[in-house]
Motif scaffolding. Structure first.
Motif, PDB file in Angstrom:
ATOM      1  N   GLU A   1       0.558   0.236   5.548  1.00  0.00           N
ATOM      2  CA  GLU A   1      -0.408  -0.851   5.722  1.00  0.00           C
ATOM      3  C   GLU A   1      -1.671  -0.392   6.445  1.00  0.00           C
ATOM      4  O   GLU A   1      -2.593  -1.183   6.631  1.00  0.00           O
ATOM      5  CB  GLU A   1       0.244  -2.006   6.481  1.00  0.00           C
ATOM      6  CG  GLU A   1       1.374  -2.649   5.706  1.00  0.00           C
ATOM      7  CD  GLU A   1       2.107  -3.715   6.498  1.00  0.00           C
ATOM      8  OE1 GLU A   1       1.834  -3.883   7.717  1.00  0.00           O
ATOM      9  OE2 GLU A   1       2.972  -4.373   5.903  1.00  0.00           O
ATOM     10  N   ALA A   2      -1.708   0.853   6.868  1.00  0.00           N
ATOM     11  CA  ALA A   2      -2.872   1.395   7.562  1.00  0.00           C
ATOM     12  C   ALA A   2      -2.838   2.913   7.436  1.00  0.00           C
ATOM     13  O   ALA A   2      -1.782   3.507   7.189  1.00  0.00           O
ATOM     14  CB  ALA A   2      -2.865   0.993   9.035  1.00  0.00           C
TER      15      ALA A   2
ATOM     16  N   MET B   1       0.857  -1.162   0.000  1.00  0.00           N
ATOM     17  CA  MET B   1       0.000   0.000   0.000  1.00  0.00           C
ATOM     18  C   MET B   1       0.902   1.222   0.000  1.00  0.00           C
ATOM     19  O   MET B   1       1.875   1.268   0.711  1.00  0.00           O
ATOM     20  CB  MET B   1      -0.851  -0.062   1.253  1.00  0.00           C
ATOM     21  CG  MET B   1      -1.929   0.951   1.381  1.00  0.00           C
ATOM     22  SD  MET B   1      -3.296   1.006   0.229  1.00  0.00           S
ATOM     23  CE  MET B   1      -3.248  -0.459  -0.701  1.00  0.00           C
ATOM     24  N   THR B   2       0.560   2.179  -0.801  1.00  0.00           N
ATOM     25  CA  THR B   2       1.363   3.393  -0.888  1.00  0.00           C
ATOM     26  C   THR B   2       0.650   4.561  -0.230  1.00  0.00           C
ATOM     27  O   THR B   2      -0.512   4.474   0.126  1.00  0.00           O
ATOM     28  CB  THR B   2       1.647   3.741  -2.360  1.00  0.00           C
ATOM     29  OG1 THR B   2       0.392   3.928  -3.023  1.00  0.00           O
ATOM     30  CG2 THR B   2       2.436   2.645  -3.041  1.00  0.00           C
ATOM     31  N   SER B   3       1.357   5.639  -0.122  1.00  0.00           N
ATOM     32  CA  SER B   3       0.798   6.851   0.461  1.00  0.00           C
ATOM     33  C   SER B   3      -0.282   7.413  -0.458  1.00  0.00           C
ATOM     34  O   SER B   3      -0.343   7.088  -1.635  1.00  0.00           O
ATOM     35  CB  SER B   3       1.914   7.870   0.655  1.00  0.00           C
ATOM     36  OG  SER B   3       1.404   9.030   1.240  1.00  0.00           O
ATOM     37  N   THR B   4      -1.098   8.264   0.096  1.00  0.00           N
ATOM     38  CA  THR B   4      -2.171   8.869  -0.670  1.00  0.00           C
ATOM     39  C   THR B   4      -2.082  10.379  -0.584  1.00  0.00           C
ATOM     40  O   THR B   4      -1.529  10.926   0.368  1.00  0.00           O
ATOM     41  CB  THR B   4      -3.547   8.399  -0.159  1.00  0.00           C
ATOM     42  OG1 THR B   4      -4.552   9.023  -0.945  1.00  0.00           O
ATOM     43  CG2 THR B   4      -3.761   8.714   1.294  1.00  0.00           C
ATOM     44  N   ASP B   5      -2.628  11.042  -1.586  1.00  0.00           N
ATOM     45  CA  ASP B   5      -2.691  12.498  -1.577  1.00  0.00           C
ATOM     46  C   ASP B   5      -4.039  12.978  -1.053  1.00  0.00           C
ATOM     47  O   ASP B   5      -4.332  14.168  -1.111  1.00  0.00           O
ATOM     48  CB  ASP B   5      -2.463  13.039  -2.995  1.00  0.00           C
ATOM     49  CG  ASP B   5      -1.045  12.782  -3.478  1.00  0.00           C
ATOM     50  OD1 ASP B   5      -0.128  12.756  -2.642  1.00  0.00           O
ATOM     51  OD2 ASP B   5      -0.859  12.598  -4.693  1.00  0.00           O
ATOM     52  N   PHE B   6      -4.840  12.068  -0.551  1.00  0.00           N
ATOM     53  CA  PHE B   6      -6.162  12.411  -0.039  1.00  0.00           C
ATOM     54  C   PHE B   6      -6.033  13.414   1.104  1.00  0.00           C
ATOM     55  O   PHE B   6      -5.221  13.249   2.010  1.00  0.00           O
ATOM     56  CB  PHE B   6      -6.872  11.143   0.453  1.00  0.00           C
ATOM     57  CG  PHE B   6      -8.182  11.424   1.128  1.00  0.00           C
ATOM     58  CD1 PHE B   6      -9.307  11.741   0.384  1.00  0.00           C
ATOM     59  CD2 PHE B   6      -8.283  11.377   2.502  1.00  0.00           C
ATOM     60  CE1 PHE B   6     -10.517  12.009   1.007  1.00  0.00           C
ATOM     61  CE2 PHE B   6      -9.489  11.637   3.138  1.00  0.00           C
ATOM     62  CZ  PHE B   6     -10.610  11.957   2.387  1.00  0.00           C
ATOM     63  N   VAL B   7      -6.852  14.465   1.059  1.00  0.00           N
ATOM     64  CA  VAL B   7      -6.877  15.465   2.121  1.00  0.00           C
ATOM     65  C   VAL B   7      -8.327  15.605   2.595  1.00  0.00           C
ATOM     66  O   VAL B   7      -9.173  16.100   1.851  1.00  0.00           O
ATOM     67  CB  VAL B   7      -6.351  16.833   1.634  1.00  0.00           C
ATOM     68  CG1 VAL B   7      -6.431  17.859   2.761  1.00  0.00           C
ATOM     69  CG2 VAL B   7      -4.931  16.714   1.111  1.00  0.00           C
ATOM     70  N   PRO B   8      -8.625  15.147   3.812  1.00  0.00           N
ATOM     71  CA  PRO B   8      -9.997  15.279   4.322  1.00  0.00           C
ATOM     72  C   PRO B   8     -10.305  16.718   4.701  1.00  0.00           C
ATOM     73  O   PRO B   8      -9.400  17.544   4.843  1.00  0.00           O
ATOM     74  CB  PRO B   8      -9.994  14.373   5.549  1.00  0.00           C
ATOM     75  CG  PRO B   8      -8.576  14.333   5.984  1.00  0.00           C
ATOM     76  CD  PRO B   8      -7.734  14.497   4.752  1.00  0.00           C
TER      77      PRO B   8
ATOM     78  N   PRO C   1      -6.336  -1.362   4.692  1.00  0.00           N
ATOM     79  CA  PRO C   1      -6.563  -2.074   3.436  1.00  0.00           C
ATOM     80  C   PRO C   1      -6.126  -3.533   3.529  1.00  0.00           C
ATOM     81  O   PRO C   1      -5.109  -3.851   4.152  1.00  0.00           O
ATOM     82  CB  PRO C   1      -5.677  -1.319   2.436  1.00  0.00           C
ATOM     83  CG  PRO C   1      -5.432   0.013   3.078  1.00  0.00           C
ATOM     84  CD  PRO C   1      -5.407  -0.260   4.547  1.00  0.00           C
ATOM     85  N   ALA C   2      -6.926  -4.408   2.920  1.00  0.00           N
ATOM     86  CA  ALA C   2      -6.542  -5.823   2.858  1.00  0.00           C
ATOM     87  C   ALA C   2      -5.255  -5.934   2.039  1.00  0.00           C
ATOM     88  O   ALA C   2      -5.084  -5.231   1.038  1.00  0.00           O
ATOM     89  CB  ALA C   2      -7.656  -6.641   2.222  1.00  0.00           C
ATOM     90  N   LEU C   3      -4.374  -6.808   2.464  1.00  0.00           N
ATOM     91  CA  LEU C   3      -3.097  -6.973   1.775  1.00  0.00           C
ATOM     92  C   LEU C   3      -3.062  -8.196   0.866  1.00  0.00           C
ATOM     93  O   LEU C   3      -2.159  -8.332   0.044  1.00  0.00           O
ATOM     94  CB  LEU C   3      -1.964  -7.063   2.809  1.00  0.00           C
ATOM     95  CG  LEU C   3      -1.798  -5.837   3.709  1.00  0.00           C
ATOM     96  CD1 LEU C   3      -0.709  -6.081   4.752  1.00  0.00           C
ATOM     97  CD2 LEU C   3      -1.501  -4.592   2.890  1.00  0.00           C
TER      98      LEU C   3
END
Length: 182
Positions: A67-68, A1-8, A87-89
């Motif tokens: 991973e989370a 799993m990689t990092s995300t650019d999501f900004v809440p 996320p499921a791995l």
């Protein structure tokens, strides 16, 4: 799993590893307050600060590995609520994720923070191409009433699933949400 650019949207914030590590004392305090208030989130009383902080240190390690994900709400710089997306791995589960450890400090409930955290989870999951979300909660807990209002469907109830914070076996209710139909 990689990092995300999501900004809440504030007051929800997505914490990276270092930010989560810096918040360890606040996260531990929130966990203890929720368990002492009866939350069925995997701990039995008494819960020491050391044990609560050790739990969050393990979560920080998972966050740092990608991973989370951990999102928090803050009020005047203090962590008032949290939720995790795990996320499921497994190869056959790359479309799904678990929603875990939704907590709002007892002093900050009834402000819509849990609902905002759950909405942010949807956005985060979508941003990493996870569309099937799964969670469970203690049957009869206040959160059991929240999840359907956030679009979750009840799967069923498992009796005597886990010991609650006061050492008595509780049932758990399992929910799912398909973001493709939201």
């Amino acid at each position: 799993m990689t990092s995300t650019d999501f900004v809440p949207e504030a007051p929800v914030f997505l914490l990276k590893g270092r930010e989560a590590e810096a918040a360890l004392p606040q996260l531990a305090g929130l966990l203890r307050a929720c368990v002492e208030d009866g939350a069925g989130i995997g701990f039995i009383l008494p819960l020491s600060s050391k044990r609560a902080e050790a739990f969050w240190k393990r979560q920080v390690a998972a966050i740092e590995k990608g991973e989370a994900f951990l999102m928090v709400t803050r009020e005047q710089g203090e962590v008032t609520g949290v939720v995790m997306l795990v996320p499921a791995l497994q190869d056959n589960g790359l479309h799904r994720a678990d929603v875990a450890k939704l907590m709002v400090h007892p002093d900050h409930r009834r402000k819509g923070l849990a609902r905002r955290l759950m909405a942010a989870v949807d956005g985060l999951a979508s941003s990493i191409d996870r569309w099937l979300l799964v969670l469970d909660t203690v049957t009869g807990d206040r959160a059991e009433q929240l999840y359907p209002t956030c679009g979750y469907n009840m799967v069923g109830v498992i009796p005597d699933y886990a010991y609650g914070s006061h050492g008595v076996l509780d049932a758990t209710t399992v929910f799912y949400k398909d973001l493709r139909s939201s």
